[in-house]
Design an enzyme around this catalytic site. Structure first.
Site, PDB file in Angstrom:
ATOM      1  CB  CYS A   1      -0.376   2.472   4.086  1.00 43.94           C
ATOM      2  SG  CYS A   1      -1.886   1.819   3.401  1.00 43.94           S
ATOM      3  CG  ASP A   2       3.332   1.125   4.358  1.00 45.68           C
ATOM      4  OD1 ASP A   2       2.900   1.634   5.396  1.00 45.68           O
ATOM      5  OD2 ASP A   2       3.122  -0.055   4.045  1.00 45.68           O
TER       6      ASP A   2
ATOM      7  CB  CYS B   1      -0.924  -0.006   1.212  1.00 48.87           C
ATOM      8  SG  CYS B   1      -1.952   1.467   1.349  1.00 48.87           S
TER       9      CYS B   1
END
Ligand code: NAP
Length: 315
Positions: free
Chosen positions: A137-138, A134
């Site tokens: 997200c990261d 993701c």
């Protein structure tokens, strides 16, 4: 027949646990099947920095423990087992864990989706430590680093474009010599100076003990191997909704996601609601999943109240 519950919830990620929190506070005494691998996709991440309310970030598993604790406070009954079978064709609806039968007037399905993985041992070991599924997200954790991204679909290209905000360069690793992504996304990627392509390439190994040091690529035409110097690898080869249980019970779209009425969590069966990634292949965020879990609980509560009123008055 076993006792008839007001509400059963299948799945224990952000959507299911938020649904349980709201349903518990509405005195519906929900029973939540959390599965053997409880907690959903956040259990596979490390730091979560984009969940509101945690200005310093929080570990994914810790966030899910807090979700669970909060749902439990309001009377959710947890069943730590996978559901084996459902029957939504008759009322009250049926849900089975092995031979144990549960009956309920309404059900919320929140079984999520699973990111497809390459299946390498090193990928499993480094997930959350340089390997991610993701970018939203990261990506932020990879500032000023060279990154690789596997896949040639819209997700891979969208995430590659997103990652160029942080990375020194983004190398798209694709197993063929042409992208699956839509033309407009392709044009954007080809025009972006930070994006490079490795065509006809697959990841043979990810090297590193506690972080990604480099990646070994294999040419899908010649079989030759080469080294790619990246410090993070995003695996973006699609998601599979966890809907095998519901085939033939609920309307699913061509990709297997549960179809819900736009703007609601209602499914093709009255009294059955779906929330989170099992019905969302667009946003796929913990916060949007939680939001739709809240919607599902409110809709279930109203639906039950309406059914009660109907039973009493016939209106
Ligand atoms: P997808 O379209 O199924 O693409 C998956 C990609 O991963 C393909 O390029 C595929 O290669 C590759 N792949 C699959 N298994 C692999 C493996 N084991 N090893 C290496 N590569 C593998 O999935 P998606 O990109 O997640 O998109 C899903 C749906 O959402 C699509 O309908 C897409 O259009 C839509 N979407 C739209 C947008 C947007 O419009 N902004 C953004 C994201 C997603 P092959 O090409 O060789 O099969």
């Amino acid at each position: 027949m076993s006792a008839v519950h007001d509400l059963l919830i299948v799945g224990s990620g952000p959507s299911g646990l938020t649904a349980a929190l709201y349903a518990g506070r509405a005195n519906l005494a929900p029973v939540l099947f959390e599965g053997i691998a409880a907690g959903g996709q956040l259990m596979l991440t490390t730091e979560v920095e984009n969940f509101p309310g945690f200005p310093d970030g929080i570990l994914g598993p810790e966030l899910m423990m807090k979700f669970r604790e909060q749902a439990g406070r309001f009377g959710t009954e947890f069943v730590t087992a996978d559901v084996d079978r459902v029957d939504f064709s008759a009322r009250p609806f049926g849900v089975w864990v092995g031979d144990t039968e549960y009956r309920a007037r309404s059900v919320i399905v929140s079984t999520g989706a699973s990111a497809r993985m390459l299946g390498l041992e090193s990928e499993a070991r480094l997930l959350g430590h340089g390997v991610s599924t993701c970018a939203t997200c990261d990506g932020f954790f990879f500032r000023d680093k060279p990154l690789g991204i596997v896949g040639g679909g819209d997700s891979a290209i969208e995430e590659a474009l997103f990652l160029t905000k942080f990375a020194t360069k983004v190398v798209v690793i694709h197993r063929r010599d042409g992208l699956r992504a839509s033309k407009i996304m392709q044009d954007r990627a080809f025009a972006n100076e930070k994006i490079e392509f490795r065509w006809n390439s697959e990841v043979a190994d990810i090297v590193g003990d506690h972080a990604v040091e480099h990646v070994v690529l294999r040419d899908t035409v010649t079989g030759d191997t080469s080294t790619l110097d990246v410090q993070g690898l995003f695996v973006t080869i699609g998601h599979d909704p966890n809907t095998a249980l519901f085939t033939g019970q609920l309307d699913l779209d061509a990709d297997g996601y549960i179809v819900t009425v736009p703007g609601s969590t209602r499914t093709s069966v009255e009294g059955v609601f779906a929330a989170g990634d099992v019905q969302d292949h667009v946003y796929r965020q913990a916060i949007t999943a939680a939001g739709s879990g809240c919607m599902a609980a409110i809709e279930a509560e109203r639906w039950l109240a309406h059914a009660d009123h109907h039973a009493r008055t016939g209106a």
